[in-house]
Write a protein that holds these residues in place. Sequence first.
Motif, PDB file in Angstrom:
ATOM      1  N   ASN A  49     -16.412  -3.128 -14.238  1.00  0.00           N
ATOM      2  CA  ASN A  49     -17.210  -3.918 -14.088  1.00  0.00           C
ATOM      3  C   ASN A  49     -18.130  -2.342 -15.286  1.00  0.00           C
ATOM      4  OD1 ASN A  49     -20.907  -5.064 -13.533  1.00  0.00           O
ATOM      5  ND2 ASN A  49     -20.449  -6.358 -12.332  1.00  0.00           N
ATOM      6  N   ARG A  50     -19.853  -2.860 -15.605  1.00  0.00           N
ATOM      7  CA  ARG A  50     -20.103  -2.130 -16.460  1.00  0.00           C
ATOM      8  C   ARG A  50     -20.392  -1.072 -16.265  1.00  0.00           C
ATOM      9  NH1 ARG A  50     -25.445  -0.753 -17.359  1.00  0.00           N
ATOM     10  NH2 ARG A  50     -26.044  -3.198 -16.763  1.00  0.00           N
ATOM     11  N   LEU A  51     -21.586  -1.541 -14.309  1.00  0.00           N
ATOM     12  CA  LEU A  51     -22.215  -0.734 -13.430  1.00  0.00           C
ATOM     13  C   LEU A  51     -21.413   0.464 -12.752  1.00  0.00           C
ATOM     14  CD1 LEU A  51     -24.347  -3.739 -11.818  1.00  0.00           C
ATOM     15  CD2 LEU A  51     -25.380  -2.092 -13.656  1.00  0.00           C
ATOM     16  N   TYR A  52     -20.468   0.076 -12.827  1.00  0.00           N
ATOM     17  CA  TYR A  52     -19.181   1.093 -12.136  1.00  0.00           C
ATOM     18  C   TYR A  52     -18.082   1.644 -12.994  1.00  0.00           C
ATOM     19  CZ  TYR A  52     -20.706  -0.800  -7.228  1.00  0.00           C
ATOM     20  OH  TYR A  52     -21.200  -0.567  -6.123  1.00  0.00           O
ATOM     21  N   ASN A  53     -18.480   1.076 -14.313  1.00  0.00           N
ATOM     22  CA  ASN A  53     -17.135   1.427 -15.461  1.00  0.00           C
ATOM     23  C   ASN A  53     -17.715   2.867 -15.577  1.00  0.00           C
ATOM     24  OD1 ASN A  53     -15.133   2.114 -17.594  1.00  0.00           O
ATOM     25  ND2 ASN A  53     -15.072   0.042 -18.091  1.00  0.00           N
ATOM     26  N   LEU A  54     -17.219   4.228 -15.796  1.00  0.00           N
ATOM     27  CA  LEU A  54     -17.474   5.572 -16.744  1.00  0.00           C
ATOM     28  C   LEU A  54     -18.025   4.931 -17.791  1.00  0.00           C
ATOM     29  CD1 LEU A  54     -16.998   7.878 -14.482  1.00  0.00           C
ATOM     30  CD2 LEU A  54     -19.011   7.468 -14.502  1.00  0.00           C
ATOM     31  N   ALA A  55     -16.794   3.815 -18.545  1.00  0.00           N
ATOM     32  CA  ALA A  55     -16.676   4.513 -19.913  1.00  0.00           C
ATOM     33  C   ALA A  55     -17.598   3.976 -20.395  1.00  0.00           C
ATOM     34  CB  ALA A  55     -15.343   3.770 -20.130  1.00  0.00           C
ATOM     35  N   LEU A  56     -17.876   3.108 -20.190  1.00  0.00           N
ATOM     36  CA  LEU A  56     -19.707   2.165 -19.891  1.00  0.00           C
ATOM     37  C   LEU A  56     -20.859   2.826 -19.799  1.00  0.00           C
ATOM     38  CD1 LEU A  56     -18.452  -1.254 -20.284  1.00  0.00           C
ATOM     39  CD2 LEU A  56     -18.562  -0.047 -22.077  1.00  0.00           C
ATOM     40  N   GLY A  57     -20.827   3.850 -19.172  1.00  0.00           N
ATOM     41  CA  GLY A  57     -21.729   4.577 -18.622  1.00  0.00           C
ATOM     42  C   GLY A  57     -22.782   4.563 -17.007  1.00  0.00           C
ATOM     43  N   GLY A  58     -21.139   3.726 -16.437  1.00  0.00           N
ATOM     44  CA  GLY A  58     -21.769   3.336 -15.114  1.00  0.00           C
ATOM     45  C   GLY A  58     -22.885   4.208 -14.319  1.00  0.00           C
ATOM     46  N   GLY A  59     -22.613   3.624 -13.253  1.00  0.00           N
ATOM     47  CA  GLY A  59     -23.465   4.641 -11.994  1.00  0.00           C
ATOM     48  C   GLY A  59     -24.748   3.888 -12.307  1.00  0.00           C
ATOM     49  N   SER A  60     -25.588   3.912 -10.716  1.00  0.00           N
ATOM     50  CA  SER A  60     -26.795   3.586 -10.463  1.00  0.00           C
ATOM     51  C   SER A  60     -27.858   3.986 -10.950  1.00  0.00           C
ATOM     52  CB  SER A  60     -27.089   3.793  -8.419  1.00  0.00           C
ATOM     53  OG  SER A  60     -27.919   5.042  -8.034  1.00  0.00           O
ATOM     54  N   LEU A  61     -27.852   5.613 -11.292  1.00  0.00           N
ATOM     55  CA  LEU A  61     -28.773   6.346 -11.992  1.00  0.00           C
ATOM     56  C   LEU A  61     -29.528   6.295 -13.093  1.00  0.00           C
ATOM     57  CD1 LEU A  61     -30.420   9.304 -11.031  1.00  0.00           C
ATOM     58  CD2 LEU A  61     -28.801  10.203 -12.801  1.00  0.00           C
ATOM     59  N   LEU A  62     -28.336   5.949 -14.000  1.00  0.00           N
ATOM     60  CA  LEU A  62     -28.544   5.317 -15.529  1.00  0.00           C
ATOM     61  C   LEU A  62     -28.853   4.347 -15.679  1.00  0.00           C
ATOM     62  CD1 LEU A  62     -26.819   7.116 -18.562  1.00  0.00           C
ATOM     63  CD2 LEU A  62     -28.106   7.804 -17.014  1.00  0.00           C
ATOM     64  N   ASP A  63     -28.607   3.080 -14.473  1.00  0.00           N
ATOM     65  CA  ASP A  63     -29.217   1.602 -14.515  1.00  0.00           C
ATOM     66  C   ASP A  63     -30.511   1.871 -13.913  1.00  0.00           C
ATOM     67  OD1 ASP A  63     -28.245  -0.695 -15.600  1.00  0.00           O
ATOM     68  OD2 ASP A  63     -28.345  -1.017 -13.467  1.00  0.00           O
ATOM     69  N   VAL A  64     -30.410   1.774 -13.163  1.00  0.00           N
ATOM     70  CA  VAL A  64     -31.638   1.615 -11.746  1.00  0.00           C
ATOM     71  C   VAL A  64     -32.441   3.154 -11.367  1.00  0.00           C
ATOM     72  CG1 VAL A  64     -31.252  -0.808 -11.458  1.00  0.00           C
ATOM     73  CG2 VAL A  64     -30.889   1.286  -9.542  1.00  0.00           C
ATOM     74  N   GLY A  65     -31.434   3.893 -11.284  1.00  0.00           N
ATOM     75  CA  GLY A  65     -32.078   5.167 -10.559  1.00  0.00           C
ATOM     76  C   GLY A  65     -33.347   6.322 -11.724  1.00  0.00           C
ATOM     77  N   ILE A  66     -33.124   5.699 -12.395  1.00  0.00           N
ATOM     78  CA  ILE A  66     -33.771   6.301 -14.048  1.00  0.00           C
ATOM     79  C   ILE A  66     -35.568   5.359 -14.113  1.00  0.00           C
ATOM     80  CG2 ILE A  66     -33.659   3.689 -15.562  1.00  0.00           C
ATOM     81  CD1 ILE A  66     -33.485   5.743 -17.915  1.00  0.00           C
ATOM     82  N   TYR A  67     -35.796   4.755 -12.941  1.00  0.00           N
ATOM     83  CA  TYR A  67     -37.223   4.328 -12.778  1.00  0.00           C
ATOM     84  C   TYR A  67     -37.965   5.077 -11.934  1.00  0.00           C
ATOM     85  CZ  TYR A  67     -36.227  -0.217 -15.546  1.00  0.00           C
ATOM     86  OH  TYR A  67     -35.167  -0.866 -16.376  1.00  0.00           O
ATOM     87  N   PRO A  68     -37.096   5.469 -10.882  1.00  0.00           N
ATOM     88  CA  PRO A  68     -37.660   6.449 -10.166  1.00  0.00           C
ATOM     89  C   PRO A  68     -38.569   7.810 -10.708  1.00  0.00           C
ATOM     90  CG  PRO A  68     -36.338   5.526  -8.720  1.00  0.00           C
ATOM     91  CD  PRO A  68     -36.251   4.438  -9.949  1.00  0.00           C
ATOM     92  N   VAL A  69     -37.514   7.897 -11.518  1.00  0.00           N
ATOM     93  CA  VAL A  69     -37.202   9.224 -11.923  1.00  0.00           C
ATOM     94  C   VAL A  69     -38.530   8.995 -13.207  1.00  0.00           C
ATOM     95  CG1 VAL A  69     -36.338  10.777 -14.146  1.00  0.00           C
ATOM     96  CG2 VAL A  69     -34.983  10.113 -11.929  1.00  0.00           C
ATOM     97  N   PHE A  70     -38.562   8.218 -14.252  1.00  0.00           N
ATOM     98  CA  PHE A  70     -39.986   7.865 -14.892  1.00  0.00           C
ATOM     99  C   PHE A  70     -40.645   8.039 -13.901  1.00  0.00           C
ATOM    100  CE2 PHE A  70     -42.798   4.704 -16.195  1.00  0.00           C
ATOM    101  CZ  PHE A  70     -42.806   4.937 -17.117  1.00  0.00           C
ATOM    102  N   TRP A  71     -41.231   7.477 -12.726  1.00  0.00           N
ATOM    103  CA  TRP A  71     -42.351   7.741 -12.080  1.00  0.00           C
ATOM    104  C   TRP A  71     -42.857   9.095 -11.861  1.00  0.00           C
ATOM    105  CZ3 TRP A  71     -46.064   3.908 -10.965  1.00  0.00           C
ATOM    106  CH2 TRP A  71     -45.682   2.536 -10.547  1.00  0.00           C
ATOM    107  N   ALA A  72     -41.493   9.870 -11.423  1.00  0.00           N
ATOM    108  CA  ALA A  72     -42.053  10.931 -11.101  1.00  0.00           C
ATOM    109  C   ALA A  72     -43.021  11.587 -11.976  1.00  0.00           C
ATOM    110  CB  ALA A  72     -40.643  11.933 -10.005  1.00  0.00           C
TER     111      ALA A  72
END
Length: 340
Positions: free
Chosen positions: A165-188
């Motif tokens: 799955n794209r969400l877990y596949n590092l070759a597709l940029g997987g990981g929670s941070l770039l998928d949704v963690g980016i929103y909390p970072v944006f707020w801060a």
Amino acid sequence: MTQKRFNWAILGCGKIAAKFSSDLKLLPNARLYAAASRSQYKSQVFADKYGFEKAYGSYEEMVADPEVDIVYVATPHSHHRDHVILCVEQGKAVLVEKAFALTATQAAEMIDAAHRNKVFLMEAFWTRFQPSFQKAMEVLQSGDLGKAWMMRSEFCFYSPYNPDNRLYNLALGGGSLLDVGIYPVFWALQIFGTPSEIQTTADLAPTGADRSIAVTFKYPGGEIAQLASSLAVCSDTQTEIWCEKGFIRVRRIDPSTVKVTISAKDKSEEELIFHLDNGFGLFLEAQHVMECLDAGLTESPMLPHSFTLLQMQLLDEIRTIAGVRYEGPPPTPSLESRGL
Ligand SMILES: NC(=O)c1ccc[n+]([C@@H]2O[C@H](COP(=O)([O-])OP(=O)(O)OC[C@H]3O[C@@H](n4cnc5c(N)ncnc54)[C@H](OP(=O)(O)O)[C@@H]3O)[C@@H](O)[C@H]2O)c1
């Protein structure tokens, strides 16, 4: 309301492209012109479903079409750099999904390419254009609640582990941070700006992608932001900003509704509901792109390249501390290299 009617093209006919296309239909000045996929069959099905006039079986063929004004890039973040550069080299304006790129180095290359070609480029950062976000910032900036010293923001959802799955596949940029963690970072970043200290704890999935991540930002003035994202749990999708005389809570109730609570120490609570009767809220960013183009801009005043770059640098920094490494990207800049 903008003047010109713009020809939009979609690059990558996946899930978010479907939502974006149905939102484009709400804008009278957007012409649903072309859908491009790596598969001719897939682009034709997509074009028929959403009402695009043309269907291309390759991204290269689509960008060669002189009628295309704006391309919405909706591929996995691992491919944003190559796809954005492909478009801007052909003189197309580009709206690219978040995360803008895999790394800050890639982001800088994309921005340089847009500058060289004198074309518009913006990250499709949904939240920036939402009335609920704007209301929270307005209350904060009014000073009515006093100074903000702390905030907490999270975005989590459950997606069962699947290495392909794209969400877990590092070759597709997987990981929670770039998928949704980016929103909390944006707020801060929007509320407190650039942190001077970053602490990070992550749980990595067997692929090496961050399944869950908790981040603390500390600021030179003493402000603190606590951020979290995860693919392993469900959460409220909530941001709280704690001020001297009260707090603001922004909570996503369902995909079309956000509740903003303004709670003052000496007053009763005020609750504002921001509900979308139509669409997914993505039409707001599309409308903004067309307004920028009408004004002859190559950069959005609401989401400038400097902000996107800074956000990518912070994401690099968090990932480096967490031990998440994508295949191939160049080394990430350190806090010191950003002068922090
Ligand atoms: N703003 C938001 O609310 C939001 C929500 C979800 C996702 N996103 C962002 O949008 C982007 C796409 O996410 P998605 O959920 O729509 O993904 P998705 O459903 O997997 O679609 C991605 C599309 O990219 C194309 N693609 C090109 N090269 C690919 C490759 N090597 N592997 C897989 N797909 C490839 C495919 O289109 P073709 O087969 O047609 O070529 C695919 O359908 C991500 O950057 C994500 O962070 C944003």
